[in-house]
Design a protein around this motif. Structure first.
Motif, PDB file in Angstrom:
ATOM      1  N   PHE A   8       0.812  -1.214   0.000  1.00 14.49           N
ATOM      2  CA  PHE A   8       0.000   0.000   0.000  1.00 14.49           C
ATOM      3  C   PHE A   8       0.849   1.269   0.000  1.00 14.49           C
ATOM      4  N   PHE A   9       2.083   1.175   0.482  1.00 13.07           N
ATOM      5  CA  PHE A   9       2.994   2.306   0.327  1.00 13.07           C
ATOM      6  C   PHE A   9       3.268   2.537  -1.158  1.00 13.07           C
ATOM      7  N   GLN A  10       3.537   1.451  -1.882  1.00 10.89           N
ATOM      8  CA  GLN A  10       3.782   1.550  -3.331  1.00 10.89           C
ATOM      9  C   GLN A  10       2.540   2.065  -4.058  1.00 10.89           C
ATOM     10  N   ILE A  11       1.384   1.583  -3.662  1.00  8.42           N
ATOM     11  CA  ILE A  11       0.139   2.042  -4.282  1.00  8.42           C
ATOM     12  C   ILE A  11      -0.043   3.532  -4.029  1.00  8.42           C
ATOM     13  N   GLY A  12       0.146   3.959  -2.789  1.00  8.19           N
ATOM     14  CA  GLY A  12       0.039   5.377  -2.460  1.00  8.19           C
ATOM     15  C   GLY A  12       1.070   6.214  -3.191  1.00  8.19           C
TER      16      GLY A  12
END
Length: 186
Positions: free
Chosen positions: A11-15
């Motif tokens: 989710f860090f990568q998605i964000g």
């Protein structure tokens, strides 16, 4: 890598890559959580997107929270949400300082024009994905022949009603839910 760490990193990568906002990021979230890691089924993902759209707050944040809960309970929700949000906050702070410093640069303005075009493409992709998920249960365009044409008709009627008479969207959602329930009982 542990499930919680993988969830936070994902989710860090998605964000980090969520240029264009919540709707534009739906295909990326789907690719990660449904196709790559198989954390949730396509049906569950569709339900999560639906709930995320109806609850207050940004779509990407709501989606990350609901998926985090599905995968690892409250700790998963906290880490997925934190991962999704912290990258956006960091990028926003950096870009704010950059734009303050170079606000008159035509290179920066050209960069923004390119980002706007990419954002539009991502939003259109998200719209197609949402429509396909809603009417076929999958995001594969070749599955259009299996579409729920009753749901599509209800959607088109509600869209017409919203545009023509500017009714309260919540009232239209409740009405379409009732219509959908009645149609499913027939």
């Amino acid at each position: 890598m542990g499930k919680l760490i993988r969830l936070a990193v994902t989710f860090f990568q998605i964000g980090l890559l969520s240029i264009g906002g919540g709707y534009a990021i739906i295909p990326m979230i789907q690719e990660q959580v449904v196709e790559r890691f198989s954390w949730v089924s396509q049906k569950t993902f569709t339900d999560i997107i639906t709930i995320s759209q109806m609850t207050p707050g940004p779509l990407a944040v709501n989606t990350s929270t609901f998926i985090g809960i599905q995968i690892a309970g409250i700790p998963g929700a906290v880490l997925a949400t934190f991962g999704c949000v912290i990258s956006g906050i960091s990028i926003s702070a950096f870009l704010y300082r950059l734009f303050q410093r170079f606000q008159k640069s035509e290179y920066i303005m050209e960069l923004l024009s390119g980002l706007k075009a990419a954002s539009l493409g991502l939003i259109i992709s998200a719209a197609v994905t949402i429509l396909l998920l809603s009417f076929t249960g999958t995001s594969v365009i070749s599955e259009i022949r299996t579409a729920d044409w009753t749901a599509a008709a209800i959607f088109l009627c509600s869209l017409f009603v919203l545009r023509k008479w500017k009714l309260n969207p919540i009232a239209v959602m409740i009405g379409t839910g009732i219509v959908g329930l009645c149609v499913s009982m027939i």
